[in-house]
Design a protein around this motif. Sequence first.
Motif, PDB file in Angstrom:
ATOM      1  N   PHE A 130       0.829  -1.205   0.000  1.00  0.00           N
ATOM      2  CA  PHE A 130       0.000   0.000   0.000  1.00  0.00           C
ATOM      3  C   PHE A 130       0.863   1.255   0.000  1.00  0.00           C
ATOM      4  CE2 PHE A 130      -3.479  -2.613   2.163  1.00  0.00           C
ATOM      5  CZ  PHE A 130      -4.219  -2.727   0.995  1.00  0.00           C
ATOM      6  N   GLU A 131       0.376   2.287  -0.643  1.00  0.00           N
ATOM      7  CA  GLU A 131       1.038   3.584  -0.603  1.00  0.00           C
ATOM      8  C   GLU A 131       0.819   4.222   0.765  1.00  0.00           C
ATOM      9  OE1 GLU A 131       2.974   4.699  -2.929  1.00  0.00           O
ATOM     10  OE2 GLU A 131       2.546   3.043  -4.314  1.00  0.00           O
ATOM     11  N   TYR A 132       1.718   5.133   1.133  1.00  0.00           N
ATOM     12  CA  TYR A 132       1.617   5.764   2.449  1.00  0.00           C
ATOM     13  C   TYR A 132       0.300   6.529   2.609  1.00  0.00           C
ATOM     14  CZ  TYR A 132       6.454   4.600   3.576  1.00  0.00           C
ATOM     15  OH  TYR A 132       7.607   3.929   3.860  1.00  0.00           O
ATOM     16  N   ARG A 133      -0.174   7.131   1.547  1.00  0.00           N
ATOM     17  CA  ARG A 133      -1.435   7.868   1.657  1.00  0.00           C
ATOM     18  C   ARG A 133      -2.598   6.920   1.975  1.00  0.00           C
ATOM     19  NH1 ARG A 133      -0.183   7.926  -3.811  1.00  0.00           N
ATOM     20  NH2 ARG A 133      -1.647   6.789  -5.156  1.00  0.00           N
ATOM     21  N   ASP A 134      -2.542   5.695   1.423  1.00  0.00           N
ATOM     22  CA  ASP A 134      -3.591   4.719   1.705  1.00  0.00           C
ATOM     23  C   ASP A 134      -3.489   4.204   3.146  1.00  0.00           C
ATOM     24  OD1 ASP A 134      -4.512   4.881  -0.961  1.00  0.00           O
ATOM     25  OD2 ASP A 134      -2.982   3.450  -1.593  1.00  0.00           O
ATOM     26  N   ILE A 135      -2.248   3.993   3.598  1.00  0.00           N
ATOM     27  CA  ILE A 135      -2.044   3.534   4.979  1.00  0.00           C
ATOM     28  C   ILE A 135      -2.522   4.599   5.959  1.00  0.00           C
ATOM     29  CG2 ILE A 135      -0.324   2.780   6.666  1.00  0.00           C
ATOM     30  CD1 ILE A 135       1.411   1.857   4.295  1.00  0.00           C
ATOM     31  N   ALA A 136      -2.240   5.859   5.649  1.00  0.00           N
ATOM     32  CA  ALA A 136      -2.679   6.960   6.505  1.00  0.00           C
ATOM     33  C   ALA A 136      -4.203   6.967   6.635  1.00  0.00           C
ATOM     34  CB  ALA A 136      -2.174   8.289   5.941  1.00  0.00           C
ATOM     35  N   GLY A 137      -4.887   6.728   5.511  1.00  0.00           N
ATOM     36  CA  GLY A 137      -6.342   6.679   5.560  1.00  0.00           C
ATOM     37  C   GLY A 137      -6.863   5.490   6.328  1.00  0.00           C
ATOM     38  N   MET A 138      -6.181   4.348   6.217  1.00  0.00           N
ATOM     39  CA  MET A 138      -6.594   3.147   6.930  1.00  0.00           C
ATOM     40  C   MET A 138      -6.506   3.323   8.433  1.00  0.00           C
ATOM     41  SD  MET A 138      -4.698   0.204   4.644  1.00  0.00           S
ATOM     42  CE  MET A 138      -4.851  -1.012   5.965  1.00  0.00           C
ATOM     43  N   LEU A 139      -5.425   3.992   8.885  1.00  0.00           N
ATOM     44  CA  LEU A 139      -5.116   4.042  10.315  1.00  0.00           C
ATOM     45  C   LEU A 139      -5.406   5.397  10.940  1.00  0.00           C
ATOM     46  CD1 LEU A 139      -1.738   2.084  10.179  1.00  0.00           C
ATOM     47  CD2 LEU A 139      -4.006   1.200  10.737  1.00  0.00           C
ATOM     48  N   ASP A 140      -5.979   6.298  10.149  1.00  0.00           N
ATOM     49  CA  ASP A 140      -6.315   7.635  10.640  1.00  0.00           C
ATOM     50  C   ASP A 140      -5.076   8.361  11.157  1.00  0.00           C
ATOM     51  OD1 ASP A 140      -8.024   9.768  11.113  1.00  0.00           O
ATOM     52  OD2 ASP A 140      -8.531   9.098  13.145  1.00  0.00           O
ATOM     53  N   LYS A 141      -3.992   8.282  10.375  1.00  0.00           N
ATOM     54  CA  LYS A 141      -2.739   8.968  10.684  1.00  0.00           C
ATOM     55  C   LYS A 141      -2.355   9.843   9.496  1.00  0.00           C
ATOM     56  CE  LYS A 141      -2.083   6.708  14.564  1.00  0.00           C
ATOM     57  NZ  LYS A 141      -2.095   7.375  15.897  1.00  0.00           N
ATOM     58  N   THR A 142      -1.395  10.731   9.692  1.00  0.00           N
ATOM     59  CA  THR A 142      -0.898  11.510   8.570  1.00  0.00           C
ATOM     60  C   THR A 142       0.098  10.677   7.772  1.00  0.00           C
ATOM     61  OG1 THR A 142       0.996  12.455   9.748  1.00  0.00           O
ATOM     62  CG2 THR A 142      -1.123  13.621   9.919  1.00  0.00           C
ATOM     63  N   GLU A 143       0.294  11.033   6.519  1.00  0.00           N
ATOM     64  CA  GLU A 143       1.247  10.309   5.683  1.00  0.00           C
ATOM     65  C   GLU A 143       2.664  10.425   6.236  1.00  0.00           C
ATOM     66  OE1 GLU A 143       2.744  10.313   1.015  1.00  0.00           O
ATOM     67  OE2 GLU A 143       0.802  11.187   1.570  1.00  0.00           O
ATOM     68  N   VAL A 144       3.020  11.615   6.730  1.00  0.00           N
ATOM     69  CA  VAL A 144       4.347  11.822   7.311  1.00  0.00           C
ATOM     70  C   VAL A 144       4.539  10.929   8.533  1.00  0.00           C
ATOM     71  CG1 VAL A 144       5.838  13.478   8.491  1.00  0.00           C
ATOM     72  CG2 VAL A 144       4.584  14.172   6.444  1.00  0.00           C
ATOM     73  N   ASN A 145       3.519  10.848   9.354  1.00  0.00           N
ATOM     74  CA  ASN A 145       3.593  10.003  10.551  1.00  0.00           C
ATOM     75  C   ASN A 145       3.767   8.537  10.186  1.00  0.00           C
ATOM     76  OD1 ASN A 145       3.588   9.323  13.229  1.00  0.00           O
ATOM     77  ND2 ASN A 145       1.396   9.631  13.533  1.00  0.00           N
ATOM     78  N   CYS A 146       3.065   8.099   9.154  1.00  0.00           N
ATOM     79  CA  CYS A 146       3.181   6.701   8.723  1.00  0.00           C
ATOM     80  C   CYS A 146       4.580   6.391   8.215  1.00  0.00           C
ATOM     81  CB  CYS A 146       2.144   6.394   7.649  1.00  0.00           C
ATOM     82  SG  CYS A 146       0.455   6.273   8.295  1.00  0.00           S
ATOM     83  N   ARG A 147       5.186   7.343   7.510  1.00  0.00           N
ATOM     84  CA  ARG A 147       6.564   7.143   7.041  1.00  0.00           C
ATOM     85  C   ARG A 147       7.518   6.990   8.223  1.00  0.00           C
ATOM     86  NH1 ARG A 147       7.706   8.219   1.676  1.00  0.00           N
ATOM     87  NH2 ARG A 147       5.973   9.084   0.456  1.00  0.00           N
ATOM     88  N   LYS A 148       7.338   7.801   9.243  1.00  0.00           N
ATOM     89  CA  LYS A 148       8.197   7.729  10.419  1.00  0.00           C
ATOM     90  C   LYS A 148       7.999   6.404  11.158  1.00  0.00           C
ATOM     91  CE  LYS A 148       8.531  12.711  11.282  1.00  0.00           C
ATOM     92  NZ  LYS A 148       8.195  13.820  12.230  1.00  0.00           N
ATOM     93  N   ILE A 149       6.742   5.980  11.282  1.00  0.00           N
ATOM     94  CA  ILE A 149       6.445   4.723  11.968  1.00  0.00           C
ATOM     95  C   ILE A 149       7.054   3.555  11.209  1.00  0.00           C
ATOM     96  CG2 ILE A 149       4.603   3.128  12.648  1.00  0.00           C
ATOM     97  CD1 ILE A 149       2.829   5.624  13.099  1.00  0.00           C
ATOM     98  N   PHE A 150       6.934   3.585   9.876  1.00  0.00           N
ATOM     99  CA  PHE A 150       7.515   2.515   9.060  1.00  0.00           C
ATOM    100  C   PHE A 150       9.030   2.465   9.223  1.00  0.00           C
ATOM    101  CE2 PHE A 150       9.638   1.129   5.212  1.00  0.00           C
ATOM    102  CZ  PHE A 150       9.099  -0.122   5.049  1.00  0.00           C
ATOM    103  N   SER A 151       9.670   3.621   9.179  1.00  0.00           N
ATOM    104  CA  SER A 151      11.126   3.673   9.314  1.00  0.00           C
ATOM    105  C   SER A 151      11.560   3.105  10.669  1.00  0.00           C
ATOM    106  CB  SER A 151      11.618   5.107   9.153  1.00  0.00           C
ATOM    107  OG  SER A 151      13.013   5.182   9.305  1.00  0.00           O
ATOM    108  N   ARG A 152      10.835   3.467  11.719  1.00  0.00           N
ATOM    109  CA  ARG A 152      11.171   2.978  13.059  1.00  0.00           C
ATOM    110  C   ARG A 152      10.997   1.453  13.132  1.00  0.00           C
ATOM    111  NH1 ARG A 152       8.107   6.259  15.739  1.00  0.00           N
ATOM    112  NH2 ARG A 152       6.341   4.885  16.153  1.00  0.00           N
ATOM    113  N   ALA A 153       9.915   0.951  12.560  1.00  0.00           N
ATOM    114  CA  ALA A 153       9.660  -0.490  12.579  1.00  0.00           C
ATOM    115  C   ALA A 153      10.718  -1.238  11.780  1.00  0.00           C
ATOM    116  CB  ALA A 153       8.268  -0.775  12.014  1.00  0.00           C
TER     117      ALA A 153
END
Length: 317
Positions: A130-153
């Motif tokens: 999934f693209e970050y914009r789609d993940i952000a919509g799924m989890l009710d997060k911002t796209e920037v936040n999802c990128r940071k969470i992914f990098s940390r994981a």
Amino acid sequence: MMLDHIYITHRPLMFHIAYRMLGSVSDAEDIVQDVFSQYMQMDRDGIVNDRAYLAKMTTNRCLNLLKSARRVREAYMGPWLPEPLPADVGTGTHDFAERRENIGYAYVVLLQRLSPLERAVYLSREALGFEYRDIAGMLDKTEVNCRKIFSRARNKLLEATDNKPNRTRRKTAQATEHEEQTRMADTPTESQEQFVEAFLRACDTGDFKPLLSLLLDEVTLLSDGGGKVRAALNPIRGIDRVRAFYEGLAAKGVFCEGFEAVSINGEPGIARRDDGVVTMVITTEREPEGSRIRTIYMVLNPDKLRQFNQSSPGTYR
């Protein structure tokens, strides 16, 4: 008929999302059934992509379950290990994005080191593409936040895989997502096959030296009994302690009979049957850059072995 087709097509995806998120075969099956029951009752006219929508529903249902189960996990007696996956459970048609993410047991163990949110973001990006914009919509997060969470994981998984923090940080800064995915999806079946053969031979002969030669000096053995059966309450670390552990079990006659080669999470493993009932499964993880075994996983909790002692689920109930 349309709903049957949607279920058959997307059930493997839903199951593997839930299993990776929860580390439980039985809970994953329940999630799939509950999500699809809810999906059947919805007004689906506005749903453009069934796959993405069912993935979102499954992920969010898993996050809710993990929140409620946190205290149970924290109070668990001894090491908590994921539920092993028999060969005939969770199978089905996968597209390329789903196939490239393996569900090897050691990989599922690693995923449990991530927070539930990190797990959701990482799997949505790596396993499902999934693209970050789609993940952000799924989890009710911002796209920037999802990128940071992914990098940390991603960093956590790489560090846990290498067990060399400084080196991992240098490599992570240069690695591409494709390189990391290829590496995480590596399935070291040859080393596991050698372990299985040596283990079964040791059971027949009583000679554990060939088996021990396959292990790292720093090998760790984790035994999950969940307080239901006797098991080591702490990790057994080092080849000398693992040797003593095996010799102690051999002296009690544990290795006399009942062991057989089985498939566990699509990889070579071992099961022990007592009067036809599986009471133990064993699987392994090899070192990242080598062929010797660095972790042995023994699951004895009967609640986690139910799938080995019953027929696999069929179509939607």
